[in-house]
Design an enzyme around this catalytic site. Structure first.
Site, mmCIF file in Angstrom:
data_model
loop_
_atom_site.group_PDB
_atom_site.id
_atom_site.type_symbol
_atom_site.label_atom_id
_atom_site.label_comp_id
_atom_site.label_asym_id
_atom_site.label_seq_id
_atom_site.Cartn_x
_atom_site.Cartn_y
_atom_site.Cartn_z
ATOM 1 N N ASP A 8 35.151 30.536 62.346
ATOM 2 C CA ASP A 8 34.376 29.322 62.520
ATOM 3 C C ASP A 8 34.002 28.846 61.114
ATOM 4 O OD1 ASP A 8 32.957 27.168 63.432
ATOM 5 O OD2 ASP A 8 31.867 28.270 64.972
HETATM 6 C C1 BGC Z 1 31.497 24.751 65.178
HETATM 7 C C2 BGC Z 1 32.928 24.712 65.671
HETATM 8 C C3 BGC Z 1 33.668 23.552 65.055
HETATM 9 C C4 BGC Z 1 33.585 23.652 63.541
HETATM 10 C C5 BGC Z 1 34.289 22.543 62.802
HETATM 11 C C6 BGC Z 1 31.416 24.672 63.665
HETATM 12 O O1 BGC Z 1 30.107 24.500 63.292
HETATM 13 O O2 BGC Z 1 30.846 25.915 65.629
HETATM 14 O O3 BGC Z 1 32.949 24.641 67.069
HETATM 15 O O4 BGC Z 1 34.992 23.524 65.493
HETATM 16 O O5 BGC Z 1 32.211 23.632 63.151
HETATM 17 O O6 BGC Z 1 33.667 21.326 63.001
#
Ligand code: BGC
Length: 747
Positions: free
Chosen positions: A267
């Site tokens: 993530d």
């Molecule tokens: C989220 C993800 C997301 C990523 C990119 C993160 O903060 O948890 O679900 O895909 O950011 O935007």
């Protein structure tokens, strides 16, 4: 991708031979990820360490590098999960303001889940893939599919369900829909990311049985049944290890047990080490190269990360790259992202997602009786495609409830009037320095708005109150403090109901809210979700009776928050370390943050999540899991259940005995009354959405795989099928199961 020329070019430079992994026995279709193993071996054999490591971290915020020398394209990632995000500067979150990147806003996760339809999920994935393609993207960062454990969970609206079977079926549909249409998915967030508070460091302490029976099965289904190409490691820790370096979750379970052959990406900002993450199963660090850049090269040179580990990661990436053709430059970003076929899918999903909770005669709207409608509420005109932190779509358009009604009632002679009724102060305002003064101002405004609304309600034949949460109330990065309706909506509704008892309430929410007051003073009540670009049209079609509502709750609406499992046991919310904040904020002071911030989340309710808790502990929810009314009536009869070697065959007759064509979601639950093992009172084991014309009957058949009837045996550390009596129930919701058949399961 043109492989043939590439192959010839590379024949010359072969060296190391790498062993390709075996395809897992459980996957029925050949895995497209394994179609180019030899070619990939050749490519890797000709690569330098620097070239390899260059692929294992972000190139830009939403891309990772290919191999330029070989004309192998970068991988382009797209948020996800409910619409393709607008184009941003390569290394920041600043929108570029393009004219062609407005996308279709698909209904959010809980809305999709309320359709209880794998077919709808397939269409949804197909729609997402089509728009990802138009935007030059390879991998969609979705579906978001963590189990909705707590009613306050910040991302409940993005997630699917409190039930693993329903979540899994929808994730499989979404994955197949996207991948059959040429794009990759990235299942997120693996695993147990079921709270947002402290998500950047909280450690989920969850029993092995709950992990296996509740939290992992949706991921397992999408990997085994749909060959998902990507998985995103969650921010949190499970059993003491961050998910992005969790050998057990990533290597042992995901890859060895389930046969996953794609890529694991972190993530955003969720990587915490070089060696442990490299050995622990992470392939790509996003969105930077703090751990998987020079530090990874150094670790290989120092002999602490073997080259074979690096090669395997490159292999995983190339598998995905070869399975997903890069979008040609003359296609990417040449036309508007949102296109009519996808807008139609958004409508199809939205129109099946709306849940009718209560109807004392006001719906569908009777155009003979109703001449003036007061549409009251901020959500009647609020757009839900963006707001708060995280996932959002720059929607090409979004039909609001008011716009939908205006269009649907055109030419009927019915007059619509709108009053805002209340305002929810924005986050920035709530957190401002002079918060007290602002709160006073908001209170005064709300008093004025309420007065106008009540006056309007008095004049109307019918009131439609459109309230609920909004995208700032339900948001990534933090859970809600409670499930109260914001901005004094309870008091407002009481006043409106007093002024005019002909009150229909539409709740625009992505998660449970406390509906006790609303329920007691409204005659008809619907949940219409954060329902995408076409949400207003779908809602209007349900309200006016063009279609019958057919959505079913994918999670329980508890009467009160304290009834829900983790709250009832006092294990949520946990004590938060001072100044913990969210993961993004803490990226600045990261080392200190990682060392100091520690918190355990005790998943003490074990497998008793959602309706498993309420049915077993006999705590009556306000509206149960699986619940949803129709404008017609359905009758269930003639249940047969036959256990065989591999499946239990279930069949029954479903009849539409009312006056309207409609769809119904029939549900099958199983109980094990004399079990020697602690079990939920009932568990969902099958469901089917069926369209029936008025007066029509159909035999519904379902096959329940025997392996879905197993439990996780903690003592043996494996799955086990307990022989003995079982009761099969069928009906229209977890609390309305008129049919019952007793069977005996043999091992
Ligand atoms: C989220 C993800 C997301 C990523 C990119 C993160 O903060 O948890 O679900 O895909 O950011 O935007």
């Amino acid at each position: 991708m043109k492989h043939s020329i590439l192959t010839l070019t590379l024949m010359a430079g072969m060296g190391i031979t790498l062993t390709a992994c075996q395809q897992p026995a459980s996957t029925e279709k050949p895995n497209p990820l394994l179609a180019h193993e030899d070619e990939i071996t050749e490519i890797i054999s000709g690569m330098s360490l620097e070239e390899k490591v260059n692929m294992l971290h972000a190139k830009h915020m939403f891309s990772s590098a290919g191999i330029e020398r070989l004309n192998i394209a970068d991988i382009e990632y797209a948020d996800g999960p409910f619409g393709i995000r607008e184009e941003m500067e390569p290394d920041s979150w600043m929108p570029l303001g393009w004219a062609t990147d407005s996308a279709t806003f698909f209904p959010t996760g809980s809305a999709l889940a309320a359709t209880w339809s794998e077919d709808m999920a397939y269409q949804y994935g197909k729609g997402m893939a089509a728009e990802a393609y138009l935007r030059g993207k390879d991998m969609i960062l979705g579906p978001a599919m963590n189990i909705q454990r707590i009613p306050t969970g910040g991302r409940t609206y993005e997630y699917l369900s409190e039930d693993p079977l329903l979540s899994g079926a929808l994730a499989v549909g979404y994955t197949l829909g996207a991948q059959d249409n040429g794009r990759a998915v990235c299942l997120k967030h693996y695993a147990v990311n079921s709270q947002e508070n402290m998500r950047g460091f909280v450690n989920a302490v969850v029993s092995e049985r709950a992990l296996r029976e509740i939290y992992l099965p949706p991921f397992e289904a999408a990997v085994k049944e749909a060959n998902a190409y990507g998985v995103m490691a969650a921010y949190n820790k499970v059993a003491g290890d961050w998910c992005s370096e969790n050998d057990r979750l990533l290597n042992k379970i995901l890859r060895d047990e389930w046969g996953f052959r794609g890529i694991v990406i972190s993530d955003w900002g969720g990587t915490h080490s070089t060696v442990k993450a490299a050995l622990g199963g992470l392939d790509v660090e996003m969105p930077n190269d703090r751990y998987f850049g020079q530090a990874l090269i150094d670790s290989v040179n120092a002999g602490v990360v073997p080259m074979t580990v690096i090669d395997q990661k490159v292999r995983n990436l190339l598998r995905v790259r070869f399975a997903v053709d890069p979008v040609p430059a003359d296609v990417a970003n040449k036309q508007m992202t949102s296109q009519p076929p996808q807008q139609k899918i958004a409508y199809e999903v939205a129109s099946r997602s709306i849940v009718l909770l209560k109807n004392e005669g006001l719906l569908p709207i009777d155009a003979q009786k109703v001449k003036t409608i007061a549409v009251i509420g901020d959500n009647a005109t609020r757009r839900m495609s963006q707001g708060g932190v995280g996932a959002g779509v720059k929607a090409l358009y979004e039909i609001t409830p008011l716009q939908g009604l205006q269009k649907a009632l055109e030419g009927t002679g019915i007059t619509l009037k709108h009053a805002q009724g209340y305002m929810v102060p924005s986050r920035m305002r709530r957190n401002a320095k002079n918060a007290a003064a602002q709160a006073k101002e908001v209170k005064a405004t709300n008093k004025k708005l309420a007065k106008e609304a009540v006056a309007l309600a008095k004049e109307a034949d019918l009131v439609i109150f459109v309230g609920g949460d909004n995208r700032e109330v339900e948001t990534e990065g933090s859970d809600r403090k409670n499930i109260d309706l914001p901005a004094g909506q309870d008091e407002l509704i009481k006043a409106i109901a007093q002024a005019n008892p002909n009150l229909v309430t539409v709740m625009v929410v992505g998660a449970p809210v406390d509906l006790r007051t609303v329920n007691s003073c409204t005659k008809s009540l619907l949940i219409s979700w954060f329902n995408g670009s076409e949400g207003g049209h779908a809602l209007a079609d349900v309200l006016t009776g063009k279609i019958s509502p057919s959505g079913k709750l994918p999670f329980t609406f508890p009467a009160k928050l304290e009834d829900s499992p983790a709250y009832s046991l006092g294990v949520y919310p946990q004590k938060e370390p001072a100044k913990s904040g969210d993961v993004f904020v803490n990226l600045v002071n990261r080392d200190k943050f990682e060392a100091e911030m520690k918190a355990d989340a005790d998943y003490a309710e074990g497998i008793f999540v959602g309706y498993r808790w309420y049915t077993t502990k006999q705590v009556k929810p306000l509206y149960p899991f699986g619940y949803g009314l129709s404008y017609t009536q359905f009758q269930y009869s003639d249940l047969q259940a036959k256990p065989g070697k591999d499946v239990v065959e279930v069949s029954f007759t479903l009849s539409n005995t009312g006056n309207m064509d409609a769809e119904e979601v029939a549900q099958v639950y199983i109980a094990r009354p004399q079990s020697a093992i602690e079990r939920p009172a009932i568990e969902l084991k099958g469901f089917k959405r069926i369209a029936l014309k008025k007066g029509e009957s159909q035999t519904v058949t379902l096959s329940i795989p025997m392996e879905k009837l197993r439990h996780w045996d903690e003592a043996q550390g494996g799955w086990a099928l307990e022989a003995g009596p079982a009761v099969v129930y069928a009906g229209c919701s977890s609390d309305n199961l008129p049919l019952k058949a007793e069977i005996t399961l043999a091992r």
